[in-house]
Design an enzyme around this catalytic site. Structure first.
Site, PDB file in Angstrom:
ATOM      1  N   GLU A 269      12.351   2.015  -0.579  1.00  0.00           N
ATOM      2  CA  GLU A 269      13.310   3.015  -0.608  1.00  0.00           C
ATOM      3  C   GLU A 269      14.551   2.628  -1.497  1.00  0.00           C
ATOM      4  O   GLU A 269      15.036   3.245  -2.098  1.00  0.00           O
ATOM      5  CB  GLU A 269      13.795   3.549   0.469  1.00  0.00           C
ATOM      6  CG  GLU A 269      14.205   5.089   0.557  1.00  0.00           C
ATOM      7  CD  GLU A 269      14.412   5.579   1.990  1.00  0.00           C
ATOM      8  OE1 GLU A 269      15.118   5.063   2.894  1.00  0.00           O
ATOM      9  OE2 GLU A 269      13.563   6.651   2.320  1.00  0.00           O
ATOM     10  N   HIS A 290      -7.536 -12.988   7.745  1.00  0.00           N
ATOM     11  CA  HIS A 290      -8.980 -12.482   8.080  1.00  0.00           C
ATOM     12  C   HIS A 290      -9.082 -11.183   7.407  1.00  0.00           C
ATOM     13  O   HIS A 290     -10.283 -10.484   7.867  1.00  0.00           O
ATOM     14  CB  HIS A 290      -9.510 -12.529   9.517  1.00  0.00           C
ATOM     15  CG  HIS A 290      -9.157 -14.217   9.955  1.00  0.00           C
ATOM     16  ND1 HIS A 290     -10.315 -15.091   9.880  1.00  0.00           N
ATOM     17  CD2 HIS A 290      -8.196 -14.889  10.461  1.00  0.00           C
ATOM     18  CE1 HIS A 290      -9.938 -16.184  10.319  1.00  0.00           C
ATOM     19  NE2 HIS A 290      -8.426 -16.177  10.786  1.00  0.00           N
ATOM     20  N   LYS A 401      10.388  17.019   1.561  1.00  0.00           N
ATOM     21  CA  LYS A 401      11.218  17.835   2.881  1.00  0.00           C
ATOM     22  C   LYS A 401      11.224  19.145   2.581  1.00  0.00           C
ATOM     23  O   LYS A 401      10.956  19.865   3.500  1.00  0.00           O
ATOM     24  CB  LYS A 401      12.375  17.253   2.834  1.00  0.00           C
ATOM     25  CG  LYS A 401      12.471  15.728   3.482  1.00  0.00           C
ATOM     26  CD  LYS A 401      14.014  14.959   3.507  1.00  0.00           C
ATOM     27  CE  LYS A 401      13.838  13.678   4.096  1.00  0.00           C
ATOM     28  NZ  LYS A 401      15.174  13.112   4.213  1.00  0.00           N
TER      29      LYS A 401
END
Ligand code: F6P
Length: 428
Positions: A269, A290, A401
């Site tokens: 951000e 792994h 938003k």
């Protein structure tokens, strides 16, 4: 934190950075440090984050929590309003901290079923006081408390800005509140009430966390060769300029796994601007040896791998075994195995021309965690300075938003029309 960038040098990895380049870059680091230091002193927007060890008042936090002795704390917040707090409590082993930082109905319902609501502290955190996810979860939690016969106003603390819906609600119901410091973006607020209320409520030493932050502040100097935070930031910046567009952040400690989530928001951000920015990848050592290590070692050479470990940790012996091929493990310890794997992974990356940087802290305790948070923030701010971007805002997150709000009938937003106009090519 200590930084060892030997494996990021061009003498080790073909996409590494030369010592000569770092010497030249250090002059720019010095000038950036002057700007950062001035911004801290003046409490300039964003740079004020690096003044938090001096500005945050533990007494304000403890006063707001007077009378609470919760069995559990549920933080209702999202992004920087939850990740810092989760990082601190998980790192310090403050049991009983839960976060509602998503609006997945299954998880919210599960947690509310599990929580002892009559002895839970609800910690609502939102700088703006308008974040849809946070307010929606709070309304659901409040209703659940009421239905459980719990007086929510007696079990709720609020951390929010000086104005906004959440501040109004806190004032209307005379709820205990903590302030969100001016000029500090959420992702940089871990060393404020935003990040420290749950730890304080659960009996952790927030004063020591702030002392660690203060040591981080003292560590800043005009040279990357004398400042661990700047060494990490400068090397990350230089590697990005040489193609490392991914930063895999790999703590070798379960207690630091939430730190990776916090780091991902901080790095993405802050630095994802103007077409720039390294993509943070959250990983965990030794587990992701792994899973993701194959890519880090044999995939594109477009990565920095950041390996973080504590030098000291509690340990567990590995019993002897009569299984011949495993006999070398008997008498060892799990920590010894983890350290061997850390060093082996570090060397395996270098052997494959994959630049990597080692971060080490003495141990995972309140002071080390506070200093680590501070220095990673400082590293991030340095990268922003060197990159010439606006580190402290996040305009790109607003589009989504507005679209979501439009879809929910919260206003007329052209972004919502774009959602309606999606190009589809379904395969079922
Ligand atoms: O504290 P608030 O205002 O609820 O914001 C929560 C998070 O949302 C963001 O503003 C992004 O939408 C983050 O920067 C912030 O940490």
């Amino acid at each position: 934190m200590d930084v060892d960038f030997g494996n990021a040098l061009a003498s080790v990895a073909v996409t590494g950075v030369s010592e000569a380049s770092l010497e030249r870059l250090d002059r720019r680091v010095g000038r950036a440090h002057e700007r950062i230091a001035a911004g801290i002193e003046d409490r300039t927007f964003g740079y004020a984050s690096l003044a938090l060890p001096e500005e945050t008042d533990p007494t304000e936090i403890r006063t707001a929590l007077e009378g609470f002795d919760p069995e559990a704390v549920v933080t209702v917040g999202i992004g920087g309003s939850a990740l810092g707090a989760k990082t601190v409590t998980e790192a310090l082993g403050c049991a009983g901290h839960h976060t509602l930082d998503n609006v997945d109905p299954v998880e919210t319902a599960r947690l509310l079923e599990e929580l002892p609501l009559e002895s839970t502290l609800v910690n609502v955190v939102s700088r703006s006081g308008t974040t849809a996810e946070t307010l929606s979860n709070f309304l659901v939690v409040r209703e659940a408390m009421t239905e459980a016969g719990v007086e929510w106003t007696e079990r709720t603390v609020v951390t929010t800005g000086d104005s906004g819906p959440l501040r109004d609600l806190a004032d209307r119901h005379d709820l205990p509140t903590c302030s969100v410091p001016e000029g500090v973006p959420g992702r940089f607020s871990a060393l404020s009430a935003v990040g420290l209320v749950p730890a304080a409520a659960l009996g952790c030493d927030i004063e020591a966390v702030l002392e660690g932050g203060a040591e981080g502040r003292q560590s800043l100097s005009p040279s990357l060769f004398e400042t661990p935070a700047y060494a990490y930031g400068a090397v990350a910046y230089a590697l990005e300029n040489r193609g490392a567009t991914t930063n895999a952040f790999v703590p070798y400690a379960e207690a630091l796994e939430p730190l990776s989530e916090w780091f991902a928001q901080l790095w993405a951000e802050s630095l994802g601007k103007d077409g720039l920015g390294q993509t943070p990848v959250r990983a965990l050592g030794a587990t992701d040896q792994h899973s993701q290590l194959q890519l880090y070692r044999a995939g594109r050479k477009d990565k920095l791998v950041t390996l973080l470990r504590p030098r000291e940790r509690e340990d567990v012996p590995i019993p002897d075994t009569d299984v011949d091929e495993l006999s070398y493990l008997g008498g060892e310890t799990l920590g010894g195995l983890l350290d061997a794997e850390f060093e082996a992974t570090e060397a395996s990356l270098a052997a494959a021309d994959q630049p990597n940087v080692r971060l080490e802290i003495d141990r995972i305790d309140a002071e080390s965690v506070g200093q680590l948070l501070y220095e990673l923030e400082a590293a991030c701010i340095l990268v922003g300075e060197l990159s010439g971007i606006e580190t402290f805002t996040q305009p790109a997150v607003e589009w989504g938003k507005r679209a979501a709000r439009g879809l929910l009938g919260g206003g007329e937003f052209e972004e919502a029309e774009a959602v309606e106009g999606k190009t589809s090519r379904r395969v079922e």
